[in-house]
Motif scaffolding. Structure first.
Motif, PDB file in Angstrom:
ATOM      1  N   ALA A 227       0.773  -0.884   0.013  1.00  0.00           N
ATOM      2  CA  ALA A 227       0.015  -0.051  -0.040  1.00  0.00           C
ATOM      3  C   ALA A 227       0.969   1.291  -0.052  1.00  0.00           C
ATOM      4  N   THR A 228       1.922   1.240   0.776  1.00  0.00           N
ATOM      5  CA  THR A 228       2.783   2.417   0.802  1.00  0.00           C
ATOM      6  C   THR A 228       3.491   2.325  -0.443  1.00  0.00           C
ATOM      7  N   ALA A 229       3.745   1.326  -0.833  1.00  0.00           N
ATOM      8  CA  ALA A 229       4.761   1.498  -2.247  1.00  0.00           C
ATOM      9  C   ALA A 229       3.504   2.090  -3.325  1.00  0.00           C
ATOM     10  N   ALA A 230       2.591   1.895  -3.282  1.00  0.00           N
ATOM     11  CA  ALA A 230       1.375   2.597  -4.231  1.00  0.00           C
ATOM     12  C   ALA A 230       1.481   3.839  -3.818  1.00  0.00           C
ATOM     13  N   ILE A 231       1.518   4.416  -2.865  1.00  0.00           N
ATOM     14  CA  ILE A 231       1.110   6.005  -2.490  1.00  0.00           C
ATOM     15  C   ILE A 231       2.479   6.606  -2.942  1.00  0.00           C
ATOM     16  N   ALA A 286      -6.082   6.593 -14.629  1.00  0.00           N
ATOM     17  CA  ALA A 286      -5.608   5.161 -15.192  1.00  0.00           C
ATOM     18  C   ALA A 286      -4.069   5.333 -14.881  1.00  0.00           C
ATOM     19  N   ILE A 287      -3.342   6.420 -14.501  1.00  0.00           N
ATOM     20  CA  ILE A 287      -1.922   6.336 -13.907  1.00  0.00           C
ATOM     21  C   ILE A 287      -1.933   5.775 -12.629  1.00  0.00           C
ATOM     22  N   MET A 288      -2.973   6.023 -11.714  1.00  0.00           N
ATOM     23  CA  MET A 288      -3.129   5.863 -10.449  1.00  0.00           C
ATOM     24  C   MET A 288      -3.640   4.131 -10.531  1.00  0.00           C
ATOM     25  N   VAL A 289      -4.350   3.658 -11.441  1.00  0.00           N
ATOM     26  CA  VAL A 289      -4.862   2.298 -11.235  1.00  0.00           C
ATOM     27  C   VAL A 289      -3.417   1.618 -11.840  1.00  0.00           C
ATOM     28  N   LYS A 294       0.996  -2.283 -10.279  1.00  0.00           N
ATOM     29  CA  LYS A 294       2.177  -2.483 -10.111  1.00  0.00           C
ATOM     30  C   LYS A 294       2.944  -2.611  -8.926  1.00  0.00           C
ATOM     31  N   SER A 295       2.178  -1.896  -7.876  1.00  0.00           N
ATOM     32  CA  SER A 295       2.479  -2.014  -6.354  1.00  0.00           C
ATOM     33  C   SER A 295       2.201  -3.480  -5.650  1.00  0.00           C
ATOM     34  N   THR A 298      -4.568  -6.037  -4.634  1.00  0.00           N
ATOM     35  CA  THR A 298      -5.385  -7.347  -4.709  1.00  0.00           C
ATOM     36  C   THR A 298      -6.457  -6.935  -5.480  1.00  0.00           C
ATOM     37  N   GLU A 299      -6.901  -5.824  -5.510  1.00  0.00           N
ATOM     38  CA  GLU A 299      -8.004  -5.423  -6.519  1.00  0.00           C
ATOM     39  C   GLU A 299      -7.983  -3.813  -6.610  1.00  0.00           C
ATOM     40  N   VAL A 300      -8.302  -3.334  -7.707  1.00  0.00           N
ATOM     41  CA  VAL A 300      -8.447  -1.934  -8.116  1.00  0.00           C
ATOM     42  C   VAL A 300      -9.776  -1.695  -8.813  1.00  0.00           C
ATOM     43  N   PHE A 301     -10.405  -0.757  -8.236  1.00  0.00           N
ATOM     44  CA  PHE A 301     -11.501  -0.144  -8.657  1.00  0.00           C
ATOM     45  C   PHE A 301     -11.511   1.219  -9.448  1.00  0.00           C
TER      46      PHE A 301
END
Length: 450
Positions: A227-231, A286-289, A294-295, A298-301
């Motif tokens: 999660a922090t990697a995605a942030i 789309a960039i955030m998805v 990539k990080s 488990t699910e992206v909406f």
């Protein structure tokens, strides 16, 4: 007291013990709240000046209070002090030409938003409590909110103010000018001063054009690390209009109440939004998805539907009251530089385990401002002691990571013991010198901050 009452409108001065009891504490529920001498509810700057002239002359402490939603004990009543509530100061004037509003401090944040929206304008700062917190309290604590990652905090929107000093002197600072370099930046000095330097009786606010429709991205993660990697991946590529985090405890607490179908097995959830104009919002979404996937999400909406997006935002706003239903909260407000966010969150988990207390972490993740919620049973003395130990250790951890003990709630009375550790003795001395210059008798909000 009689000499004060004679110079105020009927009903402005209250001494009824039953009424005073409801004003002794703010939302921090400071157990050390005292018994005030009286409550004053003025409606004008002149009445506030009258109160402070009387208090200055008689050396009576004055504790300013807005809506009472503060979380750091900044409005805790003191023995033999006056409580000065700005709740009845509720006028606002909007100038769509200069894109400014002049508001009295008793208006709620949500009321200011609604008033300016009638002119196609927007006041960005949006604390989770925006529906119940006052604009004066927001200015006094330099409040933030969910959109701060892109739009900044209260001080970024205060162009001017009217302030009553400790001796009753009224000063007007700044005004409806976007650029003004005349003299010292005194307006900034009073924003965030928590009623220790003067009482704000009017603010001139900078406004923006109405926010454009937003695209919303919601992602769940099996670990805090992903999660922090995605942030960091998101903030490394763009500046979203919102980037919020909820941990497993908060997710489940919200799901218990709202039944939204949130993933109860997730270790963390991000709610991100883009308000870029036109088709750019979808492109940023789309960039955030992609960043979340990539990080290791488990699910992206992703949705462009405003109602769906607002439902997830409302879930994040509801996290604190949802967790609060599991016990009494010690609510923190620590922040760190973004690259240290993962260390802060994992360190808080270690403290919770060591002290054997439940701690939920929600965060304005895009700017590194977290709200650890320490849950405890006040009837259990041992658990309460461990909760307070965790409270202090979390602040010490934030300081050690180059962070702050408060990103938007203020120091108040509950955090002042840790302030010297963050800012150092030289800054504390400078702060006291400023306080002594503006309030030589120390009557304004004694016991707060210093």
């Amino acid at each position: 007291m009689k000499s004060l009452a004679e110079h105020l409108p009927a009903g402005a001065l209250v001494t009824d013990p039953d009424i005073l009891a409801g004003y002794r504490q703010d939302r921090a529920l400071d157990p050390d709240a005292g018994t005030p001498l009286a409550l004053v509810r003025p409606t004008t700057t002149e009445q506030v000046s009258t109160v402070l002239r009387w208090a200055h002359r008689h050396r009576v402490p004055v504790v300013p209070r807005g809506a009472g939603t503060g979380l750091s004990g900044g409005a805790t009543a003191q023995d033999r002090a006056l409580l000065l509530s700005t709740e009845r100061m509720r006028e606002i004037t909007v100038d769509p030409v200069t894109r400014t509003a002049v508001a009295q401090p008793g208006l709620l944040n949500a009321e200011v938003k609604r008033a300016v929206a009638k002119h196609g304008l927007w006041y960005p700062p949006d604390p989770s409590s925006f529906e119940i917190c006052s604009i004066g309290g927001n200015a006094a604590t330099n409040a933030g909110g969910l959109c701060c990652v892109k739009y900044g905090v209260t001080t970024d929107y205060v162009l001017g103010m009217e302030v009553v000093l400790a001796d009753g002197t009224v000063v007007r600072l700044g005004g409806p000018r976007l650029k003004d370099s005349a003299g010292l930046s005194l307006t900034k000095l009073f924003v965030g001063s928590e009623g220790t330097l003067g009482i704000i009786t009017e603010v001139t606010l900078r406004l923006l054009p109405a926010q454009t429709p937003q695209s919303t991205v919601v992602a769940t993660f099996s670990t805090i690390e992903t999660a922090t990697a995605a942030i960091l991946a998101i903030t490394g590529r763009l500046r979203p209009s919102m980037l919020e985090f909820m941990d497993a405890v908060a997710i489940n607490a919200v799901e218990d109440e709202l039944r939204m179908g949130l993933d109860r097995t997730a270790a963390g959830m991000l709610v991100a939004r883009s308000d870029a104009p036109g088709e750019h919002a979808a492109a940023e979404a789309a960039i955030m998805v992609e960043a979340c996937e990539k990080s290791g999400a488990t699910e992206v909406f992703s949705t462009e539907d405003p109602e769906e997006g607002e439902a997830f935002t409302a879930a994040r706003r509801f996290a604190i009251p949802a967790v609060e239903r599991r016990g009494t909260l010690l609510l923190e407000d620590v922040g760190v530089p973004l690259p240290r966010l993962g260390e802060l969150v994992t360190g808080i988990a270690e403290i919770a385990t060591r002290r054997a207390v439940l701690v939920s972490v929600i965060a304005h993740a895009g700017d590194g401002n977290t709200h650890p919620l320490i849950v405890h049973d006040p009837s259990d003395a041992d658990e309460t002691a461990r909760a307070h130990q965790a409270f202090g250790e979390i602040m010490a951890l934030a300081i050690a990571l180059g962070g702050t003990i408060t990103g938007e709630h203020g120091v108040g009375r509950l955090k002042k013991a840790w302030l010297p550790d963050q800012v150092g003795p030289e800054v504390m001395d400078l702060t006291r010198r400023i306080k002594d210059a503006l309030d030589p008798h120390g009557i304004l909000n004694p016991g707060a901050v210093l």
